[in-house]
Design an enzyme around this catalytic site. Structure first.
Site, PDB file in Angstrom:
ATOM      1  N   HIS A  14      -9.521 -12.285   3.928  1.00 55.56           N
ATOM      2  CA  HIS A  14     -10.174 -11.977   5.106  1.00 55.56           C
ATOM      3  C   HIS A  14      -9.826 -13.199   6.442  1.00 55.56           C
ATOM      4  O   HIS A  14      -9.904 -14.398   6.095  1.00 55.56           O
ATOM      5  CB  HIS A  14     -11.663 -12.220   4.968  1.00 55.56           C
ATOM      6  CG  HIS A  14     -12.599 -12.105   6.195  1.00 55.56           C
ATOM      7  ND1 HIS A  14     -13.694 -11.361   6.140  1.00 55.56           N
ATOM      8  CD2 HIS A  14     -12.623 -12.596   7.440  1.00 55.56           C
ATOM      9  CE1 HIS A  14     -14.286 -11.191   7.278  1.00 55.56           C
ATOM     10  NE2 HIS A  14     -13.556 -12.027   8.032  1.00 55.56           N
ATOM     11  N   HIS A  16      -8.731 -13.972  10.602  1.00 48.76           N
ATOM     12  CA  HIS A  16      -8.572 -13.598  12.043  1.00 48.76           C
ATOM     13  C   HIS A  16      -7.254 -14.418  12.506  1.00 48.76           C
ATOM     14  O   HIS A  16      -7.150 -15.595  12.698  1.00 48.76           O
ATOM     15  CB  HIS A  16      -9.709 -13.999  12.671  1.00 48.76           C
ATOM     16  CG  HIS A  16     -10.895 -13.349  12.386  1.00 48.76           C
ATOM     17  ND1 HIS A  16     -11.476 -12.350  12.903  1.00 48.76           N
ATOM     18  CD2 HIS A  16     -11.920 -13.693  10.986  1.00 48.76           C
ATOM     19  CE1 HIS A  16     -12.623 -12.041  12.246  1.00 48.76           C
ATOM     20  NE2 HIS A  16     -12.865 -12.789  11.383  1.00 48.76           N
ATOM     21  N   ARG A  18      -5.988 -13.388  15.691  1.00 46.57           N
ATOM     22  CA  ARG A  18      -6.188 -13.480  17.216  1.00 46.57           C
ATOM     23  C   ARG A  18      -4.934 -12.799  17.909  1.00 46.57           C
ATOM     24  O   ARG A  18      -4.102 -12.056  17.023  1.00 46.57           O
ATOM     25  CB  ARG A  18      -6.407 -14.906  17.745  1.00 46.57           C
ATOM     26  CG  ARG A  18      -7.538 -15.493  17.207  1.00 46.57           C
ATOM     27  CD  ARG A  18      -9.023 -14.713  17.307  1.00 46.57           C
ATOM     28  NE  ARG A  18     -10.016 -15.650  16.948  1.00 46.57           N
ATOM     29  CZ  ARG A  18     -11.258 -15.240  16.409  1.00 46.57           C
ATOM     30  NH1 ARG A  18     -11.293 -13.735  16.078  1.00 46.57           N
ATOM     31  NH2 ARG A  18     -12.079 -16.102  16.405  1.00 46.57           N
ATOM     32  N   ASN A  42     -10.942  -7.615  14.975  1.00 46.15           N
ATOM     33  CA  ASN A  42     -11.695  -7.660  16.353  1.00 46.15           C
ATOM     34  C   ASN A  42     -11.194  -8.612  17.321  1.00 46.15           C
ATOM     35  O   ASN A  42     -11.638  -9.494  17.689  1.00 46.15           O
ATOM     36  CB  ASN A  42     -13.090  -8.631  15.747  1.00 46.15           C
ATOM     37  CG  ASN A  42     -12.823  -9.757  15.353  1.00 46.15           C
ATOM     38  OD1 ASN A  42     -11.808 -10.203  14.608  1.00 46.15           O
ATOM     39  ND2 ASN A  42     -13.807 -10.763  15.481  1.00 46.15           N
ATOM     40  N   LYS A  96     -13.222  -2.083   8.676  1.00 43.48           N
ATOM     41  CA  LYS A  96     -14.108  -2.911   8.845  1.00 43.48           C
ATOM     42  C   LYS A  96     -15.178  -2.461   9.822  1.00 43.48           C
ATOM     43  O   LYS A  96     -14.976  -1.951  10.992  1.00 43.48           O
ATOM     44  CB  LYS A  96     -13.356  -4.048   9.556  1.00 43.48           C
ATOM     45  CG  LYS A  96     -14.434  -5.383   9.991  1.00 43.48           C
ATOM     46  CD  LYS A  96     -14.422  -6.243   8.590  1.00 43.48           C
ATOM     47  CE  LYS A  96     -15.798  -7.124   8.934  1.00 43.48           C
ATOM     48  NZ  LYS A  96     -15.354  -8.461   9.307  1.00 43.48           N
ATOM     49  N   HIS A 133     -19.346  -6.736   7.645  1.00 39.85           N
ATOM     50  CA  HIS A 133     -19.868  -7.933   8.179  1.00 39.85           C
ATOM     51  C   HIS A 133     -21.464  -7.596   7.738  1.00 39.85           C
ATOM     52  O   HIS A 133     -21.993  -6.944   8.577  1.00 39.85           O
ATOM     53  CB  HIS A 133     -19.624  -8.127   9.511  1.00 39.85           C
ATOM     54  CG  HIS A 133     -20.343  -9.546   9.902  1.00 39.85           C
ATOM     55  ND1 HIS A 133     -19.576 -10.571  10.424  1.00 39.85           N
ATOM     56  CD2 HIS A 133     -21.445 -10.055   9.940  1.00 39.85           C
ATOM     57  CE1 HIS A 133     -20.377 -11.491  10.565  1.00 39.85           C
ATOM     58  NE2 HIS A 133     -21.445 -11.080  10.559  1.00 39.85           N
ATOM     59  N   HIS A 168     -17.409 -12.593   3.558  1.00 39.82           N
ATOM     60  CA  HIS A 168     -17.997 -13.903   3.610  1.00 39.82           C
ATOM     61  C   HIS A 168     -19.444 -14.008   3.109  1.00 39.82           C
ATOM     62  O   HIS A 168     -20.425 -14.385   3.971  1.00 39.82           O
ATOM     63  CB  HIS A 168     -17.792 -14.390   5.029  1.00 39.82           C
ATOM     64  CG  HIS A 168     -17.986 -13.472   6.053  1.00 39.82           C
ATOM     65  ND1 HIS A 168     -19.232 -12.679   6.255  1.00 39.82           N
ATOM     66  CD2 HIS A 168     -17.195 -12.870   7.128  1.00 39.82           C
ATOM     67  CE1 HIS A 168     -19.253 -11.861   7.196  1.00 39.82           C
ATOM     68  NE2 HIS A 168     -18.002 -12.109   7.681  1.00 39.82           N
ATOM     69  N   ASP A 240     -11.655 -16.410   6.409  1.00 39.22           N
ATOM     70  CA  ASP A 240     -12.737 -16.278   7.601  1.00 39.22           C
ATOM     71  C   ASP A 240     -12.242 -17.140   8.490  1.00 39.22           C
ATOM     72  O   ASP A 240     -13.030 -17.493   9.414  1.00 39.22           O
ATOM     73  CB  ASP A 240     -14.016 -16.074   7.260  1.00 39.22           C
ATOM     74  CG  ASP A 240     -14.550 -15.374   8.553  1.00 39.22           C
ATOM     75  OD1 ASP A 240     -14.170 -14.588   9.390  1.00 39.22           O
ATOM     76  OD2 ASP A 240     -16.052 -15.496   8.447  1.00 39.22           O
ATOM     77  N   HIS A 244     -11.190 -20.479  17.683  1.00 41.77           N
ATOM     78  CA  HIS A 244     -11.519 -20.220  19.015  1.00 41.77           C
ATOM     79  C   HIS A 244     -11.014 -21.506  19.737  1.00 41.77           C
ATOM     80  O   HIS A 244     -10.885 -22.690  19.036  1.00 41.77           O
ATOM     81  CB  HIS A 244     -13.163 -20.358  19.035  1.00 41.77           C
ATOM     82  CG  HIS A 244     -13.771 -19.078  18.599  1.00 41.77           C
ATOM     83  ND1 HIS A 244     -13.918 -18.007  19.531  1.00 41.77           N
ATOM     84  CD2 HIS A 244     -14.298 -18.810  17.330  1.00 41.77           C
ATOM     85  CE1 HIS A 244     -14.536 -17.026  18.698  1.00 41.77           C
ATOM     86  NE2 HIS A 244     -14.760 -17.315  17.381  1.00 41.77           N
TER      87      HIS A 244
HETATM   88  O1  DOR Z   1     -17.964 -16.908  12.616  1.00 44.40           O
HETATM   89  C1  DOR Z   1     -17.290 -15.758  12.825  1.00 44.40           C
HETATM   90  N1  DOR Z   1     -16.485 -15.705  13.685  1.00 44.40           N
HETATM   91  N2  DOR Z   1     -17.545 -14.711  11.992  1.00 44.40           N
HETATM   92  C2  DOR Z   1     -17.033 -13.345  12.204  1.00 44.40           C
HETATM   93  O2  DOR Z   1     -17.591 -12.607  11.684  1.00 44.40           O
HETATM   94  C3  DOR Z   1     -16.193 -13.555  13.159  1.00 44.40           C
HETATM   95  C4  DOR Z   1     -15.432 -14.745  13.537  1.00 44.40           C
HETATM   96  C5  DOR Z   1     -14.476 -14.396  14.636  1.00 44.40           C
HETATM   97  O3  DOR Z   1     -13.777 -13.467  15.005  1.00 44.40           O
HETATM   98  O4  DOR Z   1     -14.533 -15.464  15.511  1.00 44.40           O
HETATM   99 ZN    ZN Z   2     -14.219 -12.729   9.762  1.00 44.54          ZN
END
Ligand code: DOR
Ligand code: ZN
Length: 339
Positions: A14, A16, A18, A42, A96, A133, A168, A240, A244
């Site tokens: 899992h 991300h 970006r 996402n 997802k 989720h 998660h 996960d 950011h």
């Molecule tokens: O904390 C999170 N951030 N939970 C998620 O499910 C998505 C993720 C994100 O994409 O920032």
């Molecule tokens: Zn996630």
């Protein structure tokens, strides 16, 4: 004598990554140490077409550079027709499902699960796992996962041959559901194994530890840690890791997401060793995922040794900066090399 261990093809189920500058900054942290990862869809806009999927996959591979890393792609579940799902089946490891509004870039997610039943039925027939989720968008932040469990139970009963991945997992109630239903599996993050709400805001508020689902009580943390340490065959590692920018995190309205990629394998080795469970790490970070998804990842041997590693205080390039989980902290294991 130096203590070492080798992990065969670690997998992050899992992840991300970006896009753009952030993708180029964060992808190498995962690609250097893992043989593959399940890539969350996402981004903005979310991955909902085959063209978007293929071109995102290309950008990921480019950002991984020379590293051997297989991106297992996912798509954002919407009201696709059967023909589309049949085509997608060959290119995705899972679909997802985000309930609308529960987390970052989930606005286009499902408003009610009933409307997705035709898709779930088709996925069951096509053997496409459902990655979910599992949180409601209701008022008590700490009960959102628990409040979603009846919906998960409904799906598990109605589609007994649908493989459901409870992403998660963060609560002891959630773990009970995984134990009760044959077709429900779960991913576990490093942060839900190690943190509680006291770490997040027991003293000062630390936005870098803010995520969805939010970290919970000691009892929840300990229950999650225990199934991970025992490498229960229903669970697998999925970080996960969700970067950011430092700016977006250190602001009045901090975004949810913990960037854990730079800390993962060293910290996992440290924790498993501390609990006398080092022999289970291979299962937790690779073998269980292979069995659950029926995948055969690229061969990659990761050598770790018991010597000090310092998690970077910050990770940046010219265009982006992110603060990782356990920033600047010492860890008793490090990644020595990769073959
Ligand atoms: O904390 C999170 N951030 N939970 C998620 O499910 C998505 C993720 C994100 O994409 O920032
Ligand atoms: Zn996630």
């Amino acid at each position: 004598m130096m203590q070492t261990m080798t992990i065969k093809s670690p997998l992050d189920m899992h992840l991300h990554l970006r896009d753009g500058d952030m993708l180029r900054l964060v992808a190498p942290y995962s690609a250097e140490e893992f043989a593959g990862g399940v890539i969350m869809p996402n981004i903005a806009p979310p991955i909902t077409t085959m063209e978007a999927l293929h071109s995102y996959r290309k950008r990921i591979l480019q950002a991984c550079g020379e590293n051997l890393f297989l991106p297992y792609m996912t798509m954002f579940l919407k009201n696709y027709d059967d023909a589309f799902l049949e085509e997608a089946a060959a290119h995705v490891i899972a679909m997802k499902l985000y309930p609308a509004g529960v987390t970052t870039n989930s606005e286009e997610g499902a408003k009610n699960i009933d409307s997705l039943e035709p898709q779930l039925k088709a996925m069951e027939a096509l053997n496409i796992p459902l990655s979910i989720h599992a949180e409601t968008h209701s008022h008590n932040l700490f009960l959102r996962e628990q409040n979603f469990l009846p919906i998960l139970e409904y799906i598990a009963k109605k589609f007994p041959n649908l493989k459901i991945i409870f992403e998660h997992i963060s609560s002891k109630e959630g773990l009970k559901l995984v134990a009760d239903y044959e077709n429900i599996y779960a991913t576990i993050t490093l942060h839900h194994m190690t943190l509680t709400v006291d770490d997040l805001m027991g003293e000062k508020m630390n936005p870098h530890l803010f995520c969805k689902p939010v970290v919970k009580t000691e009892a929840d943390r300990d229950a999650v840690l225990e199934v991970a340490l025992n490498a229960n065959p229903k669970v697998m590692f999925g970080s996960d890791s969700a970067p950011h920018s430092k700016e977006a995190k250190e602001s009045a309205l901090a975004s949810a997401g913990i960037f854990s990629a730079p800390a993962l394998l060293p910290k996992l080795a440290e924790i498993f060793e501390k609990h006398g469970k080092l022999e289970n790490l291979q299962k937790f970070v690779s073998d269980n995922a292979r069995a659950i998804y029926g995948i055969c990842p690229p061969e990659k041997l990761v050598l770790l040794d018991k010597s000090e590693y310092r998690v970077p205080a910050t990770c940046k390039n010219q265009k982006a900066e992110v603060v990782p989980l356990f920033a600047g902290e010492r860890c008793s294991w490090r990644v020595l090399g990769v073959e």
